[in-house]
Motif scaffolding. Structure first.
Motif, PDB file in Angstrom:
ATOM      1  N   ALA A  96       0.749  -1.303  -0.041  1.00  0.00           N
ATOM      2  CA  ALA A  96      -0.083   0.071   0.128  1.00  0.00           C
ATOM      3  C   ALA A  96       0.829   1.361   0.054  1.00  0.00           C
ATOM      4  O   ALA A  96       0.222   2.423  -0.128  1.00  0.00           O
ATOM      5  CB  ALA A  96      -1.227   0.097   1.265  1.00  0.00           C
ATOM      6  N   TYR A  97       2.081   1.234   0.156  1.00  0.00           N
ATOM      7  CA  TYR A  97       3.031   2.351   0.331  1.00  0.00           C
ATOM      8  C   TYR A  97       3.861   2.462  -0.878  1.00  0.00           C
ATOM      9  O   TYR A  97       4.512   3.434  -0.985  1.00  0.00           O
ATOM     10  CB  TYR A  97       3.773   2.212   1.532  1.00  0.00           C
ATOM     11  N   ARG A  98       3.413   1.897  -2.078  1.00  0.00           N
ATOM     12  CA  ARG A  98       4.147   1.783  -3.109  1.00  0.00           C
ATOM     13  C   ARG A  98       4.072   3.220  -3.932  1.00  0.00           C
ATOM     14  O   ARG A  98       3.027   3.996  -3.877  1.00  0.00           O
ATOM     15  CB  ARG A  98       3.407   0.754  -4.206  1.00  0.00           C
ATOM     16  N   HIS A  99       5.229   3.671  -4.410  1.00  0.00           N
ATOM     17  CA  HIS A  99       5.310   5.193  -5.026  1.00  0.00           C
ATOM     18  C   HIS A  99       4.987   6.415  -4.354  1.00  0.00           C
ATOM     19  O   HIS A  99       4.880   7.164  -4.687  1.00  0.00           O
ATOM     20  CB  HIS A  99       4.525   5.084  -6.211  1.00  0.00           C
ATOM     21  N   LEU A 100       5.044   6.185  -2.981  1.00  0.00           N
ATOM     22  CA  LEU A 100       4.727   7.314  -1.909  1.00  0.00           C
ATOM     23  C   LEU A 100       5.713   8.269  -2.152  1.00  0.00           C
ATOM     24  O   LEU A 100       7.139   7.862  -2.058  1.00  0.00           O
ATOM     25  CB  LEU A 100       4.305   7.073  -0.479  1.00  0.00           C
ATOM     26  N   THR A 101       5.621   9.622  -2.137  1.00  0.00           N
ATOM     27  CA  THR A 101       6.757  10.446  -2.559  1.00  0.00           C
ATOM     28  C   THR A 101       7.571  11.035  -1.445  1.00  0.00           C
ATOM     29  O   THR A 101       6.811  11.250  -0.373  1.00  0.00           O
ATOM     30  CB  THR A 101       5.997  11.686  -3.361  1.00  0.00           C
ATOM     31  N   ARG A 102       8.844  10.857  -1.445  1.00  0.00           N
ATOM     32  CA  ARG A 102       9.537  11.525  -0.399  1.00  0.00           C
ATOM     33  C   ARG A 102      10.746  12.367  -0.721  1.00  0.00           C
ATOM     34  O   ARG A 102      11.160  12.283  -2.191  1.00  0.00           O
ATOM     35  CB  ARG A 102      10.184  10.218   0.443  1.00  0.00           C
ATOM     36  N   ILE A 103      11.362  13.071   0.036  1.00  0.00           N
ATOM     37  CA  ILE A 103      12.655  13.760  -0.175  1.00  0.00           C
ATOM     38  C   ILE A 103      13.937  12.633   0.340  1.00  0.00           C
ATOM     39  O   ILE A 103      13.878  12.313   1.410  1.00  0.00           O
ATOM     40  CB  ILE A 103      12.656  14.938   0.119  1.00  0.00           C
ATOM     41  N   LYS A 104      15.031  12.684  -0.484  1.00  0.00           N
ATOM     42  CA  LYS A 104      16.143  11.778  -0.085  1.00  0.00           C
ATOM     43  C   LYS A 104      17.096  12.882   0.089  1.00  0.00           C
ATOM     44  O   LYS A 104      17.544  13.534  -1.004  1.00  0.00           O
ATOM     45  CB  LYS A 104      16.402  10.682  -0.966  1.00  0.00           C
ATOM     46  N   ALA A 105      17.971  12.758   1.061  1.00  0.00           N
ATOM     47  CA  ALA A 105      19.200  13.646   1.074  1.00  0.00           C
ATOM     48  C   ALA A 105      20.395  12.564   1.597  1.00  0.00           C
ATOM     49  O   ALA A 105      20.297  11.836   2.342  1.00  0.00           O
ATOM     50  CB  ALA A 105      19.303  14.462   2.312  1.00  0.00           C
ATOM     51  N   ALA A 106      21.354  12.674   0.706  1.00  0.00           N
ATOM     52  CA  ALA A 106      22.201  11.405   0.600  1.00  0.00           C
ATOM     53  C   ALA A 106      23.523  12.094   0.488  1.00  0.00           C
ATOM     54  O   ALA A 106      23.777  13.322  -0.275  1.00  0.00           O
ATOM     55  CB  ALA A 106      22.300  10.377  -0.344  1.00  0.00           C
ATOM     56  N   ILE A 107      24.729  11.579   0.593  1.00  0.00           N
ATOM     57  CA  ILE A 107      26.059  11.922   0.459  1.00  0.00           C
ATOM     58  C   ILE A 107      26.413  11.551  -1.119  1.00  0.00           C
ATOM     59  O   ILE A 107      26.111  10.411  -1.513  1.00  0.00           O
ATOM     60  CB  ILE A 107      27.096  10.995   1.329  1.00  0.00           C
ATOM     61  N   ALA A 108      26.743  12.640  -1.986  1.00  0.00           N
ATOM     62  CA  ALA A 108      26.669  12.345  -3.397  1.00  0.00           C
ATOM     63  C   ALA A 108      27.383  11.435  -3.717  1.00  0.00           C
ATOM     64  O   ALA A 108      27.284  10.620  -4.621  1.00  0.00           O
ATOM     65  CB  ALA A 108      27.118  13.819  -4.092  1.00  0.00           C
ATOM     66  N   LEU A 109      28.691  11.291  -3.277  1.00  0.00           N
ATOM     67  CA  LEU A 109      29.659  10.326  -3.914  1.00  0.00           C
ATOM     68  C   LEU A 109      29.430   9.125  -3.689  1.00  0.00           C
ATOM     69  O   LEU A 109      29.689   8.066  -4.373  1.00  0.00           O
ATOM     70  CB  LEU A 109      31.020  10.737  -3.251  1.00  0.00           C
ATOM     71  N   THR A 110      28.872   8.609  -2.357  1.00  0.00           N
ATOM     72  CA  THR A 110      28.471   7.116  -2.278  1.00  0.00           C
ATOM     73  C   THR A 110      27.126   6.786  -2.065  1.00  0.00           C
ATOM     74  O   THR A 110      26.628   5.492  -1.794  1.00  0.00           O
ATOM     75  CB  THR A 110      29.183   6.910  -0.672  1.00  0.00           C
ATOM     76  N   ASN A 111      26.306   7.812  -2.253  1.00  0.00           N
ATOM     77  CA  ASN A 111      24.760   7.747  -2.151  1.00  0.00           C
ATOM     78  C   ASN A 111      24.334   7.254  -0.813  1.00  0.00           C
ATOM     79  O   ASN A 111      23.129   6.544  -1.035  1.00  0.00           O
ATOM     80  CB  ASN A 111      24.256   6.852  -3.347  1.00  0.00           C
ATOM     81  N   GLN A 112      24.909   7.256   0.199  1.00  0.00           N
ATOM     82  CA  GLN A 112      24.472   6.858   1.566  1.00  0.00           C
ATOM     83  C   GLN A 112      23.268   7.963   2.132  1.00  0.00           C
ATOM     84  O   GLN A 112      23.702   9.099   2.259  1.00  0.00           O
ATOM     85  CB  GLN A 112      25.638   6.856   2.401  1.00  0.00           C
ATOM     86  N   GLU A 113      22.341   7.479   2.308  1.00  0.00           N
ATOM     87  CA  GLU A 113      21.050   8.141   2.813  1.00  0.00           C
ATOM     88  C   GLU A 113      21.377   8.682   3.998  1.00  0.00           C
ATOM     89  O   GLU A 113      22.002   8.102   4.856  1.00  0.00           O
ATOM     90  CB  GLU A 113      19.860   7.490   2.717  1.00  0.00           C
ATOM     91  N   ILE A 114      21.416  10.155   4.197  1.00  0.00           N
ATOM     92  CA  ILE A 114      21.403  10.618   5.402  1.00  0.00           C
ATOM     93  C   ILE A 114      20.029  11.043   6.102  1.00  0.00           C
ATOM     94  O   ILE A 114      19.787  10.770   7.322  1.00  0.00           O
ATOM     95  CB  ILE A 114      22.193  12.196   5.433  1.00  0.00           C
ATOM     96  N   SER A 115      19.320  11.533   5.468  1.00  0.00           N
ATOM     97  CA  SER A 115      17.868  11.802   5.606  1.00  0.00           C
ATOM     98  C   SER A 115      16.813  11.459   4.359  1.00  0.00           C
ATOM     99  O   SER A 115      17.200  11.537   3.342  1.00  0.00           O
ATOM    100  CB  SER A 115      17.479  13.323   5.771  1.00  0.00           C
ATOM    101  N   TRP A 116      15.808  11.000   5.152  1.00  0.00           N
ATOM    102  CA  TRP A 116      14.485  10.595   4.068  1.00  0.00           C
ATOM    103  C   TRP A 116      13.108  11.025   4.555  1.00  0.00           C
ATOM    104  O   TRP A 116      13.093  10.863   5.897  1.00  0.00           O
ATOM    105  CB  TRP A 116      14.576   9.068   3.884  1.00  0.00           C
ATOM    106  N   ILE A 117      12.511  11.891   3.910  1.00  0.00           N
ATOM    107  CA  ILE A 117      11.373  12.568   4.481  1.00  0.00           C
ATOM    108  C   ILE A 117      10.223  11.990   3.476  1.00  0.00           C
ATOM    109  O   ILE A 117       9.994  12.429   2.392  1.00  0.00           O
ATOM    110  CB  ILE A 117      11.416  13.987   4.556  1.00  0.00           C
ATOM    111  N   SER A 118       9.287  11.072   4.329  1.00  0.00           N
ATOM    112  CA  SER A 118       8.093  10.504   3.484  1.00  0.00           C
ATOM    113  C   SER A 118       6.835  11.665   3.906  1.00  0.00           C
ATOM    114  O   SER A 118       6.118  11.505   4.488  1.00  0.00           O
ATOM    115  CB  SER A 118       7.753   9.271   4.144  1.00  0.00           C
TER     116      SER A 118
END
Length: 471
Positions: A96-118
């Protein structure tokens, strides 16, 4: 490609995308002070990502336009720097949560997520005319190599850093990144402020989400967490997080809480034990929705889809579990709770998330009893709501029983001052333990002599060589 939205509010995904676009489009250079360290922020807009070939639920490329352009955020401070990537993302799952929009903040070089806001997840239960607060959790994950003392110290450090930042809070462990006005989708207080807070929170979390000389960060970190506690919890003179969250104990304002509370299987007095058992399973390994449904069916004989969804949403709404990459897993708050799962900690979390629990205790204290009929007569009026049945009143009374916040005697539930049940003095484990006994794992000899140890068959949803059930 238009498909029906999985959210309670049909336009939640569309409004969320509008808000995310406004924030990313408002990105511009700025200056920040991160725990006293001056940070220079520069931005570089990237190309819009392509729409998925099969579209996004609740969205239409022809109507909603291109996806928001990602933003490369260059952050530099004396002795160090990091490039962050801020972009739109969506839940990659089939439920039921498929495709729910969020903002992702990650370290650009490694793509490690630091924050995710659903964003869409928060908007789905909002009503027209409301401003829905969109929060970011800043509670750190517990690493395997950390003992309990180290984990608690890290939590204290990041809490101190956020306190000194004076960012607005929704609750003690959730910072308010921005709010969204419904149904327009306007970002409050402004898209630019939302962008600034998003970057600020990511930088505050940076020292706690990276390891040593991890790639993507040049030089030293923006601040040293070990020096925070030496300077005092509120060295900047700002208000504490509890004071800034608006209610003693960190509870959000009443309008930010939910009216619809679910029970859990396992019996009236065992809601908490069931919750703890479910979190233990998620701590051991994340579960897909199918695996979690099988667990409910095999262990608790729960077969209805509505009940399973309600139980699962309870874990998500309490902030103890999250759905990531199609699997349910513990949140940092869930990890922290399991370090010391006291009933009072659970009650405070329930109170922060749902309305009506304190009110039931007030009714019991004032009247000397809180039976279902009387609670159902008084509680909806106190909450300014309408309930057609006694279900919600009963569930609140039963949660209070399960967290030992009330006792039951001949149909009465008088409120108590967190009274601990008297332990069996013949049991060494009861004498040694300082926690409130767990009913279903009780080692009380009097209970064992009456009923004997409770045996459970191994679950069929996992390998037959291991039983995940307590005996």
């Amino acid at each position: 490609m238009t498909q029906s939205s999985p959210t309670a509010r049909a336009d939640a995904n569309r409004i969320a995308l509008r808000a995310v676009r406004a924030i990313l489009d408002a990105a511009e250079p700025l200056k920040l002070s991160v725990v006293g360290t001056p940070v220079d922020v520069q931005v570089d807009r990237l190309a819009s990502p392509p729409w998925p070939a099969r579209g996004l639920l609740g969205l239409d490329e022809a109507v909603d336009g291109p996806l928001p352009r990602a933003v490369l955020v260059g952050c530099s401070w004396p002795g160090g720097s990091v490039d962050l990537l801020l972009q739109v993302a969506w839940w990659q799952t089939t439920n039921a949560y498929r495709h729910l929009t969020r903002i992702k903040a990650a370290i650009a070089l490694t793509n490690q997520e630091i924050s995710w806001i659903s964003v869409a997840l928060a908007l789905r239960e909002g009503q027209d005319g409301q401003s829905v607060a969109i929060g970011t959790s800043f509670s750190p994950f517990k690493r395997k190599e950390h003992d309990v003392e180290t984990a608690l110290r890290r939590k204290h450090q990041i809490k101190t850093a956020v306190d000194r930042s004076e960012l607005p809070l929704i609750s003690p462990w959730w910072a308010e990144t921005f709010s969204v006005k419904l149904p327009e989708g306007d970002v409050l207080p402004s898209p630019r402020e939302g962008f600034a807070r998003l970057v600020h929170i990511a930088l505050l979390k940076l020292p706690f989400f990276v390891r040593g000389e991890q790639e993507g960060i040049k030089g030293k970190l923006p601040f040293d967490p070990d020096r925070l506690l030496d300077a005092g919890t509120n060295g900047s003179g700002g208000a504490s997080s509890e004071e800034r969250s608006g209610v003693q104990g960190g509870a959000p304002a009443a309008e930010a809480r939910r009216d619809s509370l679910w029970s859990l299987p396992g019996g009236v007095r065992h809601f908490k034990q069931t919750l703890d058992d479910l979190l233990d399973e998620l701590r051991e390994q994340p579960l897909t929705e199918e695996e979690l449904s099988t667990l409910f069916r095999e262990r608790y004989e729960v077969t209805g889809a509505t009940a399973r969804s309600g139980y699962t949403n309870l874990l998500l709404n309490l902030g103890l579990a999250q759905l990531r990459d199609g699997r349910f897993a513990l949140t940092p708050d869930g990890e922290a709770y399991l370090l010391d799962p006291l009933p009072r900690a659970l009650f405070e979390r329930l109170h922060r998330t749902y309305t009506g629990l304190i009110e039931v205790l007030v009714i019991a204290s004032a009247l000397g009893r809180a039976d279902t009929a009387r609670v159902n007569e008084l509680l909806p009026a106190l909450l300014d709501t309408v309930w057609r049945t006694t279900t919600q009143s009963s569930i609140r009374r039963n949660w209070l029983l399960s967290t030992w916040c009330a006792t039951c005697a001949a149909g009465r539930r008088p409120a108590t001052a967190w009274r601990r049940p008297s332990p069996c003095t013949s049991c060494p484990s009861s004498r040694a333990s300082s926690r409130i006994p767990r009913p279903r794992r009780s080692t009380c000899c009097s209970r064992a002599s009456r009923a004997g140890p409770r045996q459970r068959p191994p679950p069929r949803w996992r390998a037959a060589t291991r039983s995940s059930f307590p005996t």
